[in-house]
Design a protein around this motif. Structure first.
Motif, PDB file in Angstrom:
ATOM      1  N   ALA A   1       0.831  -1.203   0.000  1.00 20.97           N
ATOM      2  CA  ALA A   1       0.000   0.000   0.000  1.00 20.97           C
ATOM      3  C   ALA A   1       0.866   1.254   0.000  1.00 20.97           C
ATOM      4  CB  ALA A   1      -0.935  -0.007   1.207  1.00 20.97           C
ATOM      5  N   ALA A   2       1.961   1.209   0.756  1.00 17.75           N
ATOM      6  CA  ALA A   2       2.846   2.373   0.868  1.00 17.75           C
ATOM      7  C   ALA A   2       3.569   2.686  -0.434  1.00 17.75           C
ATOM      8  CB  ALA A   2       3.858   2.144   1.986  1.00 17.75           C
ATOM      9  N   GLU A   3       3.635   1.725  -1.352  1.00 17.35           N
ATOM     10  CA  GLU A   3       4.261   1.992  -2.641  1.00 17.35           C
ATOM     11  C   GLU A   3       3.452   2.983  -3.475  1.00 17.35           C
ATOM     12  OE1 GLU A   3       5.015  -1.672  -4.627  1.00 17.35           O
ATOM     13  OE2 GLU A   3       6.411  -2.399  -3.083  1.00 17.35           O
ATOM     14  N   CYS A   4       2.189   3.180  -3.108  1.00 15.32           N
ATOM     15  CA  CYS A   4       1.335   4.148  -3.811  1.00 15.32           C
ATOM     16  C   CYS A   4       1.550   5.512  -3.162  1.00 15.32           C
ATOM     17  CB  CYS A   4      -0.128   3.739  -3.696  1.00 15.32           C
ATOM     18  SG  CYS A   4      -0.471   2.035  -4.202  1.00 15.32           S
ATOM     19  N   PRO A   5       2.040   6.489  -3.892  1.00 17.34           N
ATOM     20  CA  PRO A   5       2.433   7.765  -3.269  1.00 17.34           C
ATOM     21  C   PRO A   5       1.289   8.551  -2.661  1.00 17.34           C
ATOM     22  CG  PRO A   5       2.610   7.873  -5.665  1.00 17.34           C
ATOM     23  CD  PRO A   5       2.381   6.444  -5.322  1.00 17.34           C
ATOM     24  N   GLY A   6       0.068   8.293  -3.082  1.00 16.74           N
ATOM     25  CA  GLY A   6      -1.073   9.009  -2.521  1.00 16.74           C
ATOM     26  C   GLY A   6      -1.675   8.357  -1.305  1.00 16.74           C
ATOM     27  N   VAL A   7      -1.015   7.318  -0.778  1.00 12.89           N
ATOM     28  CA  VAL A   7      -1.527   6.578   0.378  1.00 12.89           C
ATOM     29  C   VAL A   7      -0.720   6.940   1.623  1.00 12.89           C
ATOM     30  CG1 VAL A   7      -1.902   4.297   1.389  1.00 12.89           C
ATOM     31  CG2 VAL A   7      -2.396   4.683  -1.035  1.00 12.89           C
ATOM     32  N   TYR A   8      -1.424   7.291   2.675  1.00 15.42           N
ATOM     33  CA  TYR A   8      -0.861   7.646   3.974  1.00 15.42           C
ATOM     34  C   TYR A   8      -1.362   6.647   5.017  1.00 15.42           C
ATOM     35  CZ  TYR A   8       0.179  12.262   1.895  1.00 15.42           C
ATOM     36  OH  TYR A   8       0.649  13.287   1.110  1.00 15.42           O
ATOM     37  N   ALA A   9      -0.924   6.797   6.265  1.00 14.87           N
ATOM     38  CA  ALA A   9      -1.396   5.894   7.317  1.00 14.87           C
ATOM     39  C   ALA A   9      -1.394   6.610   8.658  1.00 14.87           C
ATOM     40  CB  ALA A   9      -0.539   4.632   7.388  1.00 14.87           C
ATOM     41  N   LYS A  10      -2.252   6.131   9.553  1.00 13.59           N
ATOM     42  CA  LYS A  10      -2.356   6.695  10.898  1.00 13.59           C
ATOM     43  C   LYS A  10      -1.736   5.761  11.929  1.00 13.59           C
ATOM     44  CE  LYS A  10      -6.524   9.411   9.996  1.00 13.59           C
ATOM     45  NZ  LYS A  10      -7.908   9.731  10.392  1.00 13.59           N
TER      46      LYS A  10
END
Length: 280
Positions: free
Chosen positions: A187-196
């Motif tokens: 998921a982190a490979e997608c630049p528009g994806v963040y995490a909490k």
């Protein structure tokens, strides 16, 4: 840069309907409102918060926006619109978009019996509306299947910014690792994806957890996302199922202690301010 709690809730059992919230929920089966929260924020030195929906309903979103009008500490509201009914969602987005603190959308996908709810065509169309108006989507991922969908959404809805709530609830209590570690990295490979970095205490042993139990999972998230795509959240009042606000804040500080000042500032406020477009 303000310190931001990027994930908290309120609910009122007298005026709202929350079918998921039953007496079996124990200490969180009661009303939680701003007056109880403010002293805890002050004690921790938190400046602003992101108030996140607790039910897939207009009533919940309306109540949150009313609270945001009354309380300056609420910097942003992540509400709900019916993403699987795109025409209706478009009207709701136009209405809510007039509110300066309406900053994102979430759906309780983990409560839907269909684990593939979020990738059905109608929902993809609804998510496309979010991308068009620049609003992000909070992803509730509790099953590996939910996390698998994140790269799919990134591909099918170009321009959609997403944030994975609670690091997708890694198997902390069981001291598990896969498939969570590989799926969160994908998921982190997608630049528009963040995490909490939020809600991790309730994924650990409720009685004994410390920063040490959470550290492997948070360190992995820092490695794959970087501090500029991570944001702290308390998940209050759900957090009281495994401690209290003060402990969550204290142990988060321990987890981030080895970061540089700039990187720690990003996780504790800068990332959330950019992501939810909070005025600072």
């Amino acid at each position: 840069m303000p310190v931001v709690d990027a994930h908290q809730h309120f609910w009122n059992l007298r005026t709202g309907s929350y079918p998921w919230l039953t007496p079996e929920a124990g200490p969180i089966y009661r009303t939680f409102e701003p007056e109880e929260f403010v002293p805890q924020l002050a004690a921790a030195g938190i400046d602003r918060t992101v108030l996140v929906q607790a039910m897939d309903s207009y009533a919940d979103t309306d109540a949150m926006l009313a609270q945001a009008d009354e309380h300056d500490f609420i910097a942003a509201v992540v509400g709900w619109v019916p993403l699987n009914r795109p025409a209706e969602a478009a009207q709701a987005l136009e209405r809510y978009g007039r509110h300066p603190k309406f900053a994102g959308v979430r759906h309780l996908i983990h409560d839907d019996p269909d684990p593939d709810w979020v990738i059905q065509d109608s929902v993809i169309e609804g998510l496309g509306l979010l991308a068009e108006v620049g609003l992000p989507f909070d992803v509730v991922a509790v099953l590996p299947r939910h996390l698998e969908h994140v790269p799919v959404l990134a591909e099918r809805v170009p321009g959609l910014r997403m944030v994975i709530d609670h690091l997708a609830k890694p198997p902390i209590k069981e001291k598990g690792w896969e498939p969570w570690a590989s799926l969160i990295a994908a998921a982190a490979e997608c630049p528009g994806v963040y995490a909490k970095v939020s809600g991790l205490n309730t994924a650990a042993d409720a009685e004994t957890w410390t920063a040490g139990d959470l550290r492997p999972y948070v360190d992995h998230a820092i490695e794959v996302f970087g501090p500029d795509r991570l944001m702290f959240g308390s998940d209050w009042p759900v957090a009281v199922l495994a401690g209290d606000y003060a402990k969550v804040w204290r142990e988060t500080g321990a987890l981030l202690a080895e970061l540089s000042d700039d990187d720690r500032s990003a996780v504790l406020g800068g990332t959330a301010a950019r992501f939810y477009r909070i005025e600072v």
